[in-house]
Design an enzyme around this catalytic site. Structure first.
Site, PDB file in Angstrom:
ATOM      1  N   ARG A 157       0.845  -1.198   0.000  1.00 26.79           N
ATOM      2  CA  ARG A 157       0.000   0.000   0.000  1.00 26.79           C
ATOM      3  C   ARG A 157       0.878   1.246   0.000  1.00 26.79           C
ATOM      4  O   ARG A 157       1.890   1.283   0.703  1.00 26.79           O
ATOM      5  CB  ARG A 157      -0.881   0.019   1.265  1.00 26.79           C
ATOM      6  CG  ARG A 157      -2.193  -0.707   1.101  1.00 26.79           C
ATOM      7  CD  ARG A 157      -2.905  -0.917   2.402  1.00 26.79           C
ATOM      8  NE  ARG A 157      -3.152   0.296   3.180  1.00 26.79           N
ATOM      9  CZ  ARG A 157      -3.918   0.337   4.271  1.00 26.79           C
ATOM     10  NH1 ARG A 157      -4.524  -0.764   4.698  1.00 26.79           N
ATOM     11  NH2 ARG A 157      -4.082   1.448   4.940  1.00 26.79           N
ATOM     12  N   ARG A 168       0.477   8.756   9.812  1.00 30.34           N
ATOM     13  CA  ARG A 168      -0.743   8.019  10.189  1.00 30.34           C
ATOM     14  C   ARG A 168      -0.783   7.801  11.703  1.00 30.34           C
ATOM     15  O   ARG A 168      -1.856   7.868  12.313  1.00 30.34           O
ATOM     16  CB  ARG A 168      -0.793   6.676   9.459  1.00 30.34           C
ATOM     17  CG  ARG A 168      -1.145   6.854   7.986  1.00 30.34           C
ATOM     18  CD  ARG A 168      -0.889   5.596   7.192  1.00 30.34           C
ATOM     19  NE  ARG A 168      -1.805   4.518   7.500  1.00 30.34           N
ATOM     20  CZ  ARG A 168      -1.544   3.240   7.257  1.00 30.34           C
ATOM     21  NH1 ARG A 168      -0.392   2.867   6.726  1.00 30.34           N
ATOM     22  NH2 ARG A 168      -2.437   2.316   7.549  1.00 30.34           N
TER      23      ARG A 168
HETATM   24  P1  AMP Z   1      -7.260   1.936   6.799  1.00 28.83           P
HETATM   25  O1  AMP Z   1      -7.331   0.929   5.720  1.00 28.83           O
HETATM   26  O2  AMP Z   1      -8.324   1.763   7.861  1.00 28.83           O
HETATM   27  O3  AMP Z   1      -5.879   2.073   7.387  1.00 28.83           O
HETATM   28  O4  AMP Z   1      -7.595   3.353   6.121  1.00 28.83           O
HETATM   29  C1  AMP Z   1      -6.762   3.897   5.106  1.00 28.83           C
HETATM   30  C2  AMP Z   1      -7.005   5.367   4.942  1.00 28.83           C
HETATM   31  O5  AMP Z   1      -8.362   5.614   4.543  1.00 28.83           O
HETATM   32  C3  AMP Z   1      -6.828   6.211   6.193  1.00 28.83           C
HETATM   33  O6  AMP Z   1      -5.468   6.541   6.450  1.00 28.83           O
HETATM   34  C4  AMP Z   1      -7.653   7.450   5.832  1.00 28.83           C
HETATM   35  O7  AMP Z   1      -6.998   8.268   4.903  1.00 28.83           O
HETATM   36  C5  AMP Z   1      -8.850   6.814   5.122  1.00 28.83           C
HETATM   37  N1  AMP Z   1      -9.911   6.469   6.099  1.00 28.83           N
HETATM   38  C6  AMP Z   1     -10.352   5.225   6.429  1.00 28.83           C
HETATM   39  N2  AMP Z   1     -11.301   5.287   7.366  1.00 28.83           N
HETATM   40  C7  AMP Z   1     -11.475   6.603   7.653  1.00 28.83           C
HETATM   41  C8  AMP Z   1     -12.307   7.317   8.566  1.00 28.83           C
HETATM   42  N3  AMP Z   1     -13.150   6.685   9.378  1.00 28.83           N
HETATM   43  N4  AMP Z   1     -12.193   8.681   8.583  1.00 28.83           N
HETATM   44  C9  AMP Z   1     -11.369   9.332   7.764  1.00 28.83           C
HETATM   45  N5  AMP Z   1     -10.536   8.715   6.898  1.00 28.83           N
HETATM   46  C10 AMP Z   1     -10.587   7.363   6.829  1.00 28.83           C
END
Ligand code: AMP
Length: 215
Positions: A157, A168
């Site tokens: 990713r 992050r």
């Molecule tokens: P994840 O796969 O959960 O690590 O999400 C990857 C990215 O998607 C995050 O770093 C954010 O940029 C975006 N994202 C996912 N879920 C959210 C959320 N609940 N609020 C805001 N951004 C989100």
């Protein structure tokens, strides 16, 4: 019916545990990250809007994310919210949305893991873009070297690159970690040590939700 939130920093294993509960107990996983990545792949309007934000490790706007979630759920199933809510404002929105439908969050499982392991889990994470198999170069390497067992190339990713991971984790501490106290006050937060094997963690999750969960 039951609604569970998986909370914790990126890399603690939320998606992995959610997939186990989907497979073994028929939960529906709502991973906002997966949904947004699928939109990027499709090159949809939402995808175009969010790709830079995601690649830089920042949070997508509440407006988009709340829309994505409410489009996805019909609430007559057992849900795991994986990666949502990530801010108090999102948690308040979700509470209101569920309340309107006579529902509520039953449990928030908070996964805890040391930062050095988190960083290895994130930087080592690889996925096959063809069959979807997940690997980790440190903890779960492919037997087929840098290829998947299906022979396809593995990919990383964009936001799992070291320079983005730092951001992050900063965003997690600033925006998401306050949710721990938010749900502790509602007395629905449970903490789990995420450094152990997947089976042990899943067993702990099932122990927590079992009293209310008919399967
Ligand atoms: P994840 O796969 O959960 O690590 O999400 C990857 C990215 O998607 C995050 O770093 C954010 O940029 C975006 N994202 C996912 N879920 C959210 C959320 N609940 N609020 C805001 N951004 C989100």
């Amino acid at each position: 019916m039951m609604n569970i939130i998986f909370l914790g920093a990126p890399g603690v294993g939320k998606g992995t545990y959610a997939k186990e509960l989907v497979e073994k107990y028929g939960f529906i996983q709502i991973s906002t990250g997966d949904i947004l990545r699928a939109e990027i792949k499709k090159n949809s309007n939402i995808g175009k809007e969010v790709s830079k934000i995601i690649n830089e490790g920042n949070l997508v706007s509440d407006e988009i994310i709340n829309q994505v979630v409410t489009n996805f759920i019909d609430l007559d199933k057992n849900y795991i919210f994986d990666g949502y809510p990530r801010k108090i404002s999102q948690a308040e929105f979700l509470d209101g949305f569920l309340k309107d439908k006579g529902k509520a969050i039953d449990y928030v499982i908070c996964f805890e893991l040391d930062r050095d392991i988190i960083i290895k889990r994130l930087t080592g994470r690889r996925k096959c873009s063809v069959c979807g198999n997940d690997y980790n170069v440190y903890f779960n390497p492919s037997p087929n070297n840098d290829k998947c067992v299906c022979g396809s190339v593995l990919s990383q990713r964009n936001d799992d690159k070291e320079e983005v991971i730092d951001n992050r984790l900063i965003v997690y501490e600033k925006d998401t970690a306050p949710l721990i106290e938010y749900y502790e006050k509602k007395d629905i937060l449970r903490k789990i040590d995420s450094s152990r094997g997947i089976d042990n963690v899943v067993k702990d999750i099932v122990e927590i939700i079992k009293p209310d969960f008919v399967h």
